[in-house]
Design an enzyme around this catalytic site. Structure first.
Site, PDB file in Angstrom:
ATOM      1  N   CYS A 159     -16.390   2.108 -20.993  1.00 15.23           N
ATOM      2  CA  CYS A 159     -17.769   1.933 -20.534  1.00 15.23           C
ATOM      3  C   CYS A 159     -18.427   0.704 -21.161  1.00 15.23           C
ATOM      4  CB  CYS A 159     -18.594   3.179 -20.822  1.00 15.23           C
ATOM      5  SG  CYS A 159     -17.976   4.673 -19.983  1.00 15.23           S
TER       6      CYS A 159
ATOM      7  N   CYS B 129     -13.050   1.869 -15.335  1.00 21.72           N
ATOM      8  CA  CYS B 129     -13.526   3.241 -15.123  1.00 21.72           C
ATOM      9  C   CYS B 129     -12.324   4.150 -14.912  1.00 21.72           C
ATOM     10  CB  CYS B 129     -14.473   3.278 -13.922  1.00 21.72           C
ATOM     11  SG  CYS B 129     -15.383   4.829 -13.737  1.00 21.72           S
TER      12      CYS B 129
ATOM     13  N   ASP C 267      -9.783   5.620  -2.241  1.00 22.11           N
ATOM     14  CA  ASP C 267      -8.636   6.069  -3.020  1.00 22.11           C
ATOM     15  C   ASP C 267      -9.149   6.793  -4.267  1.00 22.11           C
ATOM     16  OD1 ASP C 267      -9.586   3.976  -4.573  1.00 22.11           O
ATOM     17  OD2 ASP C 267      -7.599   3.660  -5.426  1.00 22.11           O
TER      18      ASP C 267
ATOM     19  N   CYS D  58     -25.135   3.674 -14.445  1.00 19.40           N
ATOM     20  CA  CYS D  58     -24.195   4.762 -14.131  1.00 19.40           C
ATOM     21  C   CYS D  58     -24.812   6.112 -14.497  1.00 19.40           C
ATOM     22  CB  CYS D  58     -22.878   4.550 -14.887  1.00 19.40           C
ATOM     23  SG  CYS D  58     -21.702   5.917 -14.721  1.00 19.40           S
TER      24      CYS D  58
ATOM     25  N   TYR E 125      -6.302   6.727   3.901  1.00 19.52           N
ATOM     26  CA  TYR E 125      -6.491   5.667   2.915  1.00 19.52           C
ATOM     27  C   TYR E 125      -5.749   4.394   3.301  1.00 19.52           C
ATOM     28  CZ  TYR E 125      -5.433   2.556  -0.792  1.00 19.52           C
ATOM     29  OH  TYR E 125      -5.249   1.400  -1.477  1.00 19.52           O
TER      30      TYR E 125
ATOM     31  N   GLU F 157       0.822  -1.214   0.000  1.00 22.65           N
ATOM     32  CA  GLU F 157       0.000   0.000   0.000  1.00 22.65           C
ATOM     33  C   GLU F 157       0.852   1.259   0.000  1.00 22.65           C
ATOM     34  OE1 GLU F 157      -2.941   0.254  -0.699  1.00 22.65           O
ATOM     35  OE2 GLU F 157      -3.615  -1.819  -0.505  1.00 22.65           O
TER      36      GLU F 157
ATOM     37  N   CYS G 116     -18.054  -2.079 -18.831  1.00 23.67           N
ATOM     38  CA  CYS G 116     -18.309  -1.783 -17.418  1.00 23.67           C
ATOM     39  C   CYS G 116     -19.630  -2.377 -16.942  1.00 23.67           C
ATOM     40  CB  CYS G 116     -18.324  -0.277 -17.186  1.00 23.67           C
ATOM     41  SG  CYS G 116     -18.551   0.162 -15.443  1.00 23.67           S
TER      42      CYS G 116
END
Length: 302
Positions: A212, A205, A150, A221, A132, A49, A215
């Site tokens: 898209c 995305c 994030d 959306c 985060y 991370e 997606c």
DNA sequence: AACCCGTGGGT
DNA sequence: TACCCAAGGGT
């Protein structure tokens, strides 16, 4: 006259619908990354991370493997000089992260008996671990139900639920409320949801040229249904690079990294023509603890 | 709250 | 080419 159909903006999708679309997509499309291995230690997750802060996955993988092989536990890293962490950081960028990771390893060794703590509150007390990262390590390493926000999650929620092309320039309370509102209640499911939305933002995305057509959220959306309106919110000031202290510091550190021992001051001069700025940056690097002055010149801290 | 902090790939 | 962007944090 034709009856006017009011172009009512679509309502944000219900959380259950988001889950039903994103979780199966993730099950099929998740990348296999070493820090997602069920056998990966919490320390491995924490290291990943921090390395992934502002640095793409593709550049992190190799360095992460080297770090975990060399320092399998926090005490292993804490036992070495901080300069070893900086050198092993390689070219990931923002080398202060290496310094903070070393400091975190020391804190874990001294305050947590060498074990990475599980709660976001305890994690947040470690150097280099912010909102985060604390949430991400809690969720991914320990299954804690935490809001992981994030840049990917913010973008996905801004589009799917908010109908705008991108999130705000900086994290807002409204974004936290939205993310909390769509987080599954069951801890195990919430952890998968967090990583799944991040993955969707990273692979589909995306900030530019979102895919898209691929997606799972496209049918619900708000941004897509509204025809992908251009972002009209506040914009972030562009960061300069040429001639900045960041560029100068990067070149100075790179010069030390490229050698094996102390670098004489005379060898540092050629990397930056402006002597005043060079001296100022060198002083700031010493102040930050990224370099230290030794008899032979400048080196990573021993 | 705005600004600082590296690096490299994609467009 | 110049700019944008990437699993942010600290001050």
């Amino acid at each position: 006259m034709p009856s006017a159909v009011p172009p009512r903006p679509p309502a944000p999708p219900a959380p259950a619908e988001l889950h039903a679309r994103v979780l199966p997509w993730y099950a099929e499309h998740a990348r296999t990354l070493p820090w997602r291995d069920p056998d990966c230690s919490p320390w491995g997750v924490l290291v990943s991370e921090v390395m992934l802060q502002q640095t793409p996955v593709a550049r992190v993988e190799q360095v992460w493997r080297e770090w975990l092989r060399r320092w399998p536990t926090p005490p292993d890293l804490a036992a070495e000089p901080a300069g070893e962490a900086v050198r092993a950081w390689g070219r990931l960028g923002y080398p202060r992260r290496a310094l903070r990771l070393h400091a975190a390893a020391t804190a874990i060794t001294e305050r947590f008996d060498g074990q990475v703590p599980a709660t976001p509150e305890e994690l947040r007390s470690l150097p280099g671990v912010g909102e985060y990262t604390a949430a991400a390590v809690g969720a991914f390493a320990f299954g804690v139900r935490a809001v992981v926000l994030d840049t990917n999650v913010r973008r996905v929620l801004a589009r799917a639920c908010g109908g705008t092309g991108q999130g705000a320039p900086s994290l807002t309370a409204a974004e936290r409320r939205l993310a909390e509102g769509v987080l599954p209640h069951d801890p195990a499911t919430s952890a998968t949801w967090n990583v799944a939305v991040m993955e969707l933002g990273a692979l589909v995305c995306t900030a530019r040229n979102p895919r898209c057509a691929d997606c799972p959220l496209a049918p619900v959306c708000r941004w897509a249904l509204a025809g992908h309106p251009a972002y009209d919110g506040p914009v972030r000031a562009p960061q300069r690079w040429q001639g900045t202290d960041r560029q100068c510091r990067g070149l100075l550190v790179d010069r030390v990294r490229s050698g094996t021992g102390p670098v004489p001051a005379a060898d540092l001069a050629p990397v930056w023509p402006d002597a005043a700025q060079r001296d100022r940056c060198l002083a700031s690097l010493l102040e930050d603890g990224l370099l230290e002055q030794v008899p032979g010149g400048y080196a990573f801290p021993a």
